[in-house]
Design an enzyme around this catalytic site. Structure first.
Site, short mmCIF file in Angstrom:
data_model
loop_
_atom_site.label_atom_id
_atom_site.label_comp_id
_atom_site.label_asym_id
_atom_site.label_seq_id
_atom_site.Cartn_x
_atom_site.Cartn_y
_atom_site.Cartn_z
N CYS A 174 -2.18 -3.26 9.85
CA CYS A 174 -2.09 -1.96 10.06
C CYS A 174 -0.71 -1.46 10.18
O CYS A 174 0.37 -2.05 10.64
CB CYS A 174 -3.14 -1.68 11.16
SG CYS A 174 -3.29 0.05 11.56
N ASP A 176 0.34 0.58 12.39
CA ASP A 176 0.46 0.90 13.69
C ASP A 176 1.73 -0.16 14.47
O ASP A 176 1.76 -1.30 14.04
CB ASP A 176 -0.83 0.36 14.60
CG ASP A 176 -0.62 0.71 16.18
OD1 ASP A 176 0.17 0.13 16.57
OD2 ASP A 176 -1.55 1.31 16.38
#
Lengths: 511, 511
Positions: A174, A176
Site C-alpha cells: 500500500c 501508506d
C-alpha cells in the site's frame, strides 16, 4: 520440510540449500555521518534471547532512520524559534548562521530580508527546509548507499531466491507511509534487487505489472539475467496489505475503510487478476507465483499467507511472525529454524517446498524487525497513525526505505493518479494544512539515461505533472499550502538526484 | 538486384523469392452493402497502361471509401433540409421518416419534439448523426471486414516480409487525417498485420515503441510468433512524414510549419532515437531497421528513403513513386519490376538486399494508389487541405483506413496528449466551430478481453478522458460545440464496437 539444516551458515562456502533467512550484512557508511544530536529512543539495539537477530544490521538501520528522521524533525522547532526572532536586529544574518549550524544549509535570503515588511513567510521557509533536507538525504543515499548490501550478500540473495524457485521478486505494498520501509526494514530484503511500486490499498496496476513481467522474461531469454529462460524458476508477485493491531477500526488501510478482511481480499483478488492476465495473454504455460503478506503497522510484525497446492493465496490462512518470534525466543538458531519450518509446513503443507522455504525466510527476516521495534520503539510505534514528512509523487524513490517518511503516489499523470493524490493531500491536510503548514511534494521521475531523449522527456513529464497538480489543488497552491520540488534521476547509471525546479522559485529564489 | 524474377506470380505455388508487390486481393464484402445513392467520381477505376495496377483492388477500395464518406457527407445537407421544415406540422414524424429513409437511423425524439419551443438544436442533431454514422460504419467494418485480405494473402504477406528480412512492421505516420489511409490505401499493406500509431508530426513516443518491441521479441522467444527468435529477421520501424506538392507552404505538416525538410529530418531523428534506445537498453546486438517515407498528401504518391549501408535513413536521398509510375507506364509487368529494382538499387545500392526488395515492394504497391487517385480524383484530391469528419481520441481505430475521415489523437490521458488534442480542436474549429457546428469526438479505448478487469479499466479510462477533455475545452463543451461518443472494444477477440455513453445523453436521450 527438512529439519536441522543450517540455513544460516556463516562460512563463506555457500551450501546449495542455504537459506537467506539471515538479515543482510551491510557495509558501513562510507561518507561522513551527518550530526544527529538528539538521537532518540536509543534504548539498546540488541534484544536478548533471539538467536536470529543480528545486532549489527539493526544498529545500522537505526542509525539511518535516526539520522534521516531527525533531520526532518529539526525543521519545525527551528522555525518556531526563528519566528520568535524575526523582528530582532540582524535577523537575516542571525537566521542564516543558525540555519547553517543547525540544519546544514542556508535559507532563502529574500524571505528573511522581507520579514520586517510582512510576517516572516513560514510556509515558504518550511517547504524550503523540507526540500533541502530531502535533497541532502537523497544525495547522501545515492552517494554513500547506507542501506546497500555487500556485493557478496547480493549474490547470496539471488542464489537463495533461485533455490526457492524464483528469479524475480516484485512487491506492491500500500502507498501508506507506514509501509514505506517494508522492503529493507520489515522484510529485510535488498532494496536494489527487489521491485517496489506502492498503490493505495495495494491495488497495483495489472497492465503495468504485465509489462514488467514481459521485460523480465525477455531479459532472461536475451541476456540470461537474472537467470536463463530455461531455468525452472518463476516470477514472484507479492502484495502487502496492512492493519493496526492496536486501533484496527481507525488506523488500518484507509483505502479499504480500515477493514482488514477487505484489505486482504482485495490484495488477493488483484494478485489473481495479474496471474490470470499472464496465463491468458501468453501461451506455453506462462504464469507467476503469488504471495499475500499482511503488515501490522503498529509493530511491523507480518502475516504471511502461503499459497495452497493450487497456488492460491488464502486470506484466512497465515503464519504470524510475532507469535513465532515469542515462541522461539531463547532457542538456538538451529532450533528456531526448525520450528519456523514446522509452522510453515503446518499451514502451507500443500505448497511447493521452494515457496515454503521463501516464506520461512521472510518470517525469519522479520524477526530482526520485531526486535528492532521492541528495542527502539518499545514494541509499538509512538506514531501508529500517519506521520509522513512529505509526499513522493512520480516514479522512483528507491531511497525512501523509512517508515512514515513518505506517502507515495506512483503515477505518470495526475489524470490517472488523482485518487492516490487525493488520499495523500487528505493525509497532509490533517498533518500540516490544518496548522497552516504546506503540503510538501517531491515530484520526481527516474529515467534510463541510455535512452536518447529520456532525460528531456522525464523533465518535461515532471513539469507537466507539477502543472497538473496545481490544476487539481488550485486553492492550496494559491495560498502557498502546496509546494513542489521537481527532480529527475538517471536510474540506469545509478546517478544522484538532479533538482530541476521548485514552486518556491517564483519568489525569486532559484533552487 | 536480380532481374527477371516474377515477383507477382499469381499461381498458387509461392516461389521462395516471390515479392509482395502485388496489391492485396480482398475477399468480397459479405454483408449487404449499404445504399450509396450519389456515388461520386466513378470515372473508371482502371488506369490504362500500367501493368502493376489490379483494377479489382481499386474497385473494392473505392466502394468502401465512397460508401463511408458519402454516409458522413449526407448529414449536413439532410440537416439543412430538416432545419427548413422545423416549424411545419407533423415535424417529428416527418423528420423521423426522412432520417430512416435517408440516413438509416432515427433522430433523438425529444430534440425534434422541442423544436417548436426553441430553435431546433442542430448542434445536438449533427453530433448525433455523426456518431450514429460512425457506429454503423465501425459495426460494418468489424462484422464484414471490407478491407481484410484473404487468409492466403495474409500468409503471403508474412512470408514476403520475412524474405525481406523483417518479422514485424510498425508504422508511425503523422496524425493528420490526410494520412489516415496510409496503411491500406497508400502503401497497400494489410491493416491487421501492420502496426499503426499516429502522432502529430510523426513524433512517435520512444518509450511506448520500446515496449512494443519488447513484447514482439518475447513473443518470438516464447511462442515463435511471428517467427522464432533465432530467425535472422529484424523489427522494421517506419515513420511517415508528409507534404503538399501543390501548396507546400500552407498544406504541409502543421506540426513542422509546413516545412518538408524539417518534417523529414524530425522523423529521421525520432527513428534514430528509437533505434539507439534499443541498442543501448539491450545487449547482444539488439537493434531494429529503420525506414523513412514521405507522402504527398495531394496525390498519395510517396518518397521512400532507403537507408544507407550503415542503416541510416537520409532525408536527402529517396525514390519517388510518381516519376517511376510515369516512366514505367505502358511496360509489361516484368519490365516494370526490373525498372523499379534498378532505380531502388541506384539510390540504395549500399543497403541490404532484403531492404531494397521491401522498398521496391512499397513503391510498386503505391502505383495502385497513384492510379486510384488519378482515376477517381483526377490525380489530385479536391480536398487537399483538412476535411476530417471527426476526431478519434484514445487507442484503437483500426477501422479508420480512409483519407481525411479522422484526425487521430492516440493517447492514454489528456494530460499527456494535450498537444495533439489542441491541434485537432484547432483543425475542427476551422472546419466546424466557425460555422456553429460542434467538434465530434469519438473517444475509444481498445482492450484485451482475456485480461481480467481490462474491460472495466478501459471503460473507466474512457470516462476519465471524457471528463478531462471537458476540462480542457470547457467553453466549447458548455456551448454544445464539443460532443463525445464513448466506446470500448475487445481487440483480442476482434469484437465489434461497444458504445458506453455520449455527451448527448444528459438531454435525456440514451445512446
Amino acid at each position: 520440510m527438512p529439519t536441522g539444516r543450517n540455513r544460516h551458515n556463516r562460512s563463506s562456502t555457500r551450501r546449495p540449500d542455504a537459506g537467506y533467512g539471515r538479515p543482510m550484512e551491510l557495509r558501513p557508511e562510507r561518507g561522513e555521518p551527518r550530526a544527529a544530536p538528539d538521537r532518540r529512543a536509543r534504548v539498546g539495539a540488541r534484544v536478548a534471547g533471539h538467536a536470529l537477530v543480528p545486532a549489527g544490521d539493526n544498529e545500522r538501520l537505526l542509525a539511518h532512520e535516526a539520522q534521516v528522521k531527525e533531520a526532518f524533525d529539526r525543521i519545525e522547532p527551528f522555525l518556531r524559534r526563528l519566528s520568535a526572532l524575526q523582528h530582532e536586529a540582524d535577523f537575516t544574518d542571525r537566521a542564516q548562521a543558525m540555519a547553517r549550524a543547525e540544519l546544514g544549509f542556508e535559507l532563502p535570503r529574500r524571505i528573511l530580508d522581507n520579514a520586517w515588511i510582512q510576517q516572516l513567510d513560514i510556509r515558504h521557509l518550511y517547504a524550503w527546509c523540507v526540500f533541502e533536507t530531502y535533497r541532502a538525504y537523497a544525495d547522501d543515499f545515492y552517494r554513500h548507499q547506507p542501506l546497500a548490501p555487500d556485493p557478496a550478500e547480493a549474490d547470496r540473495f539471488q542464489a537463495w531466491l533461485q533455490e526457492c524457485g524464483f528469479h524475480t521478486v516484485d512487491v506492491s505494498p500500500c502507498s501508506d507511509g507506514r509501509l514505506a520501509h517494508v522492503i529493507r526494514y520489515v522484510l529485510r530484503l535488498p532494496h536494489g534487487l527487489v521491485r517496489r511500486k506502492s498503490f493505495a490499498g495495494a491495488n497495483f496496476d495489472v497492465e503495468t505489472s504485465l509489462r514488467r513481467w514481459v521485460e523480465t522474461e525477455l531479459s532472461r531469454y536475451r541476456e540470461g539475467a537474472p537467470n536463463t529462460a530455461d531455468a525452472p524458476t518463476r516470477y514472484l508477485k507479492i502484495a502487502v496489505y496492512h492493519f493496526s493491531s492496536g486501533e484496527p477500526a481507525t488506523q488500518g488501510c484507509a483505502a479499504h475503510g480500515s477493514d482488514t478482511a477487505v484489505a486482504a481480499a482485495a490484495a488477493r483478488d488483484r494478485l489473481r487478476d495479474f496471474q490470470e492476465a499472464i496465463e491468458n495473454s501468453f501461451c506455453c504455460g506462462a504464469s507467476i507465483d503469488l504471495l499475500l503478506v499482511g503488515l501490522d503497522t503498529d509493530t511491523d510484525a507480518i502475516r504471511v499467507h502461503p499459497p495452497d497446492a493450487e497456488g492460491e493465496p488464502d486470506p484466512a490462512r497465515y503464519v504470524e511472525s510475532e507469535a513465532l518470534f515469542d515462541r522461539t525466543q531463547g532457542l538456538g538458531a538451529e532450533a528456531v529454524r526448525e520450528r519456523v519450518g514446522e509452522e510453515v509446513a503446518a499451514v502451507a503443507g500443500g505448497s511447493e517446498p521452494g515457496m515454503q522455504r521463501f516464506v520461512a525466510g521472510l518470517l525469519e527476516n522479520n524477526f530482526a524487525q520485531i526486535a528492532y521495534v521492541r528495542a527502539n520503539h518499545g514494541g509499538r510505534y509512538g506514531d501508529i497513525g500517519h506521520n509522513e514528512r512529505f509526499m513522493g509523487v512520480g516514479m522512483g524513490f528507491e531511497e525512501v526505505q523509512l517508515r512514515n517518511l513518505t506517502y507515495f503516489a506512483y503515477l505518470q499523470t495526475v489524470e490517472e493518479g488523482a485518487p492516490d493524490l487525493d488520499v495523500g493531500v487528505k493525509i497532509f491536510s490533517g498533518l500540516n494544512v490544518e496548522r497552516g503548514l504546506p503540503v510538501p511534494v517531491v515530484l520526481r521521475f527516474d529515467y534510463h539515461g541510455q535512452v536518447p531523449g529520456a532525460r528531456e522527456r522525464a523533465e518535461a513529464r515532471t513539469r507537466r505533472v507539477a502543472e497538473a497538480l496545481r490544476g487539481r489543488f488550485p486553492r492550496l497552491a494559491e495560498q502557498g499550502l502546496l509546494h513542489t520540488l521537481l527532480a529527475v534521476r538517471d536510474c540506469a547509471r545509478n546517478g544522484t538526484l538532479e533538482v530541476i525546479g521548485s514552486s518556491l522559485e517564483p519568489t525569486g529564489e532559484t533552487h
